[in-house]
Motif scaffolding. Sequence first.
Motif, short mmCIF file in Angstrom:
data_model
loop_
_atom_site.label_atom_id
_atom_site.label_comp_id
_atom_site.label_asym_id
_atom_site.label_seq_id
_atom_site.Cartn_x
_atom_site.Cartn_y
_atom_site.Cartn_z
N ASP A 59 -49.55 56.38 56.41
CA ASP A 59 -49.21 55.33 55.45
C ASP A 59 -48.35 54.19 56.03
OD1 ASP A 59 -50.55 56.80 53.55
OD2 ASP A 59 -48.73 57.81 52.83
N ASN A 60 -48.25 54.12 57.35
CA ASN A 60 -47.35 53.13 57.93
C ASN A 60 -47.73 51.69 57.62
OD1 ASN A 60 -45.07 54.11 59.02
ND2 ASN A 60 -45.64 53.77 61.16
N LEU A 61 -49.01 51.39 57.72
CA LEU A 61 -49.43 50.01 57.46
C LEU A 61 -49.10 49.64 56.01
CD1 LEU A 61 -50.85 47.37 58.17
CD2 LEU A 61 -53.04 48.45 57.64
N GLN A 62 -49.43 50.59 55.13
CA GLN A 62 -49.16 50.36 53.71
C GLN A 62 -47.66 50.15 53.46
OE1 GLN A 62 -51.03 53.45 51.47
NE2 GLN A 62 -49.91 52.91 49.63
N LYS A 63 -46.86 51.03 54.10
CA LYS A 63 -45.41 50.93 53.93
C LYS A 63 -44.91 49.58 54.46
CE LYS A 63 -44.20 55.82 54.25
NZ LYS A 63 -43.87 56.84 55.26
N ALA A 64 -45.40 49.20 55.63
CA ALA A 64 -44.95 47.94 56.23
C ALA A 64 -45.35 46.77 55.34
CB ALA A 64 -45.54 47.79 57.63
N ALA A 65 -46.55 46.83 54.80
CA ALA A 65 -47.04 45.72 53.97
C ALA A 65 -46.29 45.65 52.65
CB ALA A 65 -48.54 45.88 53.71
N MET A 66 -45.73 46.80 52.21
CA MET A 66 -44.98 46.81 50.95
C MET A 66 -43.48 46.58 51.21
SD MET A 66 -47.50 47.49 48.86
CE MET A 66 -46.85 47.99 47.28
N GLY A 67 -43.13 46.29 52.46
CA GLY A 67 -41.76 45.92 52.77
C GLY A 67 -40.81 47.09 52.96
N GLU A 68 -41.34 48.30 53.18
CA GLU A 68 -40.43 49.43 53.42
C GLU A 68 -39.82 49.35 54.82
OE1 GLU A 68 -41.73 53.28 52.16
OE2 GLU A 68 -42.84 52.38 50.49
N ASP A 69 -38.73 50.08 55.00
CA ASP A 69 -38.00 49.98 56.27
C ASP A 69 -38.65 50.81 57.37
OD1 ASP A 69 -36.14 49.57 58.25
OD2 ASP A 69 -34.77 51.10 57.49
N ILE A 70 -39.70 50.28 57.91
CA ILE A 70 -40.29 50.90 59.10
C ILE A 70 -40.51 49.77 60.11
CG2 ILE A 70 -41.48 52.76 57.84
CD1 ILE A 70 -44.04 50.98 58.76
N GLY A 71 -40.66 50.12 61.37
CA GLY A 71 -40.93 49.11 62.39
C GLY A 71 -39.79 48.12 62.55
N THR A 72 -40.11 46.98 63.17
CA THR A 72 -39.11 45.92 63.36
C THR A 72 -39.66 44.62 62.82
OG1 THR A 72 -38.33 46.99 65.39
CG2 THR A 72 -37.71 44.67 65.08
N TYR A 73 -38.84 43.96 61.99
CA TYR A 73 -39.24 42.68 61.40
C TYR A 73 -38.58 41.57 62.23
CZ TYR A 73 -39.79 39.16 57.69
OH TYR A 73 -40.11 38.04 56.95
N VAL A 74 -39.43 40.74 62.84
CA VAL A 74 -38.92 39.66 63.71
C VAL A 74 -39.10 38.33 62.99
CG1 VAL A 74 -39.09 38.60 66.00
CG2 VAL A 74 -39.70 41.01 65.71
N SER A 75 -38.01 37.59 62.88
CA SER A 75 -38.09 36.32 62.12
C SER A 75 -36.96 35.40 62.57
CB SER A 75 -37.99 36.65 60.63
OG SER A 75 -37.54 35.56 59.90
N ASN A 76 -37.07 34.12 62.21
CA ASN A 76 -35.98 33.19 62.49
C ASN A 76 -34.84 33.37 61.49
OD1 ASN A 76 -37.12 31.78 64.71
ND2 ASN A 76 -38.46 30.67 63.30
N ASP A 77 -35.14 34.04 60.37
CA ASP A 77 -34.17 34.13 59.27
C ASP A 77 -33.32 35.38 59.30
OD1 ASP A 77 -35.51 31.91 58.38
OD2 ASP A 77 -36.86 33.09 57.12
N VAL A 78 -33.51 36.25 60.28
CA VAL A 78 -32.75 37.51 60.26
C VAL A 78 -31.88 37.63 61.50
CG1 VAL A 78 -34.48 38.78 58.92
CG2 VAL A 78 -34.62 38.78 61.43
N LYS A 79 -30.86 38.47 61.38
CA LYS A 79 -30.02 38.79 62.54
C LYS A 79 -30.62 40.01 63.23
CE LYS A 79 -25.56 36.96 61.31
NZ LYS A 79 -25.19 36.88 59.90
N THR A 80 -30.27 40.19 64.49
CA THR A 80 -30.76 41.37 65.21
C THR A 80 -29.88 42.56 64.85
OG1 THR A 80 -31.59 39.96 66.96
CG2 THR A 80 -31.17 42.27 67.54
N VAL A 81 -30.50 43.53 64.16
CA VAL A 81 -29.73 44.67 63.64
C VAL A 81 -30.47 45.98 63.93
CG1 VAL A 81 -28.82 45.73 61.52
CG2 VAL A 81 -28.86 43.24 61.73
N LEU A 82 -29.72 46.97 64.41
CA LEU A 82 -30.33 48.29 64.64
C LEU A 82 -30.49 49.03 63.31
CD1 LEU A 82 -28.34 49.43 67.80
CD2 LEU A 82 -30.81 49.10 67.71
N ALA A 83 -31.51 49.89 63.22
CA ALA A 83 -31.70 50.68 62.01
C ALA A 83 -30.69 51.80 61.97
CB ALA A 83 -33.11 51.24 61.98
N ASP A 84 -30.38 52.33 60.76
CA ASP A 84 -29.40 53.41 60.65
C ASP A 84 -29.93 54.69 61.28
OD1 ASP A 84 -27.90 51.65 59.24
OD2 ASP A 84 -28.71 52.28 57.29
N LYS A 85 -31.23 54.92 61.15
CA LYS A 85 -31.78 56.15 61.73
C LYS A 85 -33.00 55.82 62.57
CE LYS A 85 -34.07 57.08 57.30
NZ LYS A 85 -35.39 56.69 57.28
#
Length: 248
Positions: free
Chosen positions: A222-248
Amino acid sequence: MTKRSFKRIMLKVGGESMLGKRQFGIDPQAAQNVAKNIKAVYAKNIQVAIVIGGGNIFRGIAGEKAGIDRATADYMGMLATVMNGLALQDAIEKMGVPTRLQSALDMPAVAESFIRRKSIRHMEKGRVVILTAGTGVPYVTTDTGASLHALELGCDVLMKATKVNGIFDKDPIIYPNAKRYKTMNFKDAIMLDEVQVMDTTALAMSSENDMPIMIFKLFEKDNLQKAAMGEDIGTYVSNDVKTVLADK
Ligand code: UDP
């Protein structure tokens, strides 16, 4: 932070995803696996365009190393992506999802020519669009094709499927304690040498034109589905975000 959700996604799938257990070529079972993930996202009413690579069959750089003229080898690589596109189309349609195959190199007997407005119309009509032959020109890769097409088709995000689930602070295949970045600013992604998850031309083009990239592992339930629904998997790269490590 509000949960991201996307209406239209560009999915970049590498040729490797068609390998299954093979070293070379196309395993129809692997194509079915990719298709299953795409169907799940399609079922959520998300419009899907796909750019497929060709590395499981032929890469221009490898051809050049073997003595073929680089541009010629790149055209061979582009043809490889059309074969993958046909296999993926077959797999997706067998699951009952309508598709259209388009190619940046004209070959009317097997695929429609890439026409931007037609691509968009297909998605609006509920068809998954599979885009082959990358950009149609040599010296770049299908990552660049995916970035370019994501922009011109008005996608909300470029989702790049990779072997690992995002960008890590060190190679997660070698170091089990490697930490995943939850988000990463484009500046860092471009600067970080070890970010070999996407080619730099594609990263630069996406950054300059504000097309966020989600880097994630496709073959995890379900990873693609989760990513497309905005769940916290993978890494989101954008100009609008800071570089932050995940908690787990
Ligand atoms: N290619 C190209 N122009 C493009 C896209 C692809 O010349 O716009 C060629 C290039 O030789 C590349 C090959 O097609 O190596 C296969 O694509 P890619 O390596 O991106 O496939 P992937 O790594 O995603 O499987």
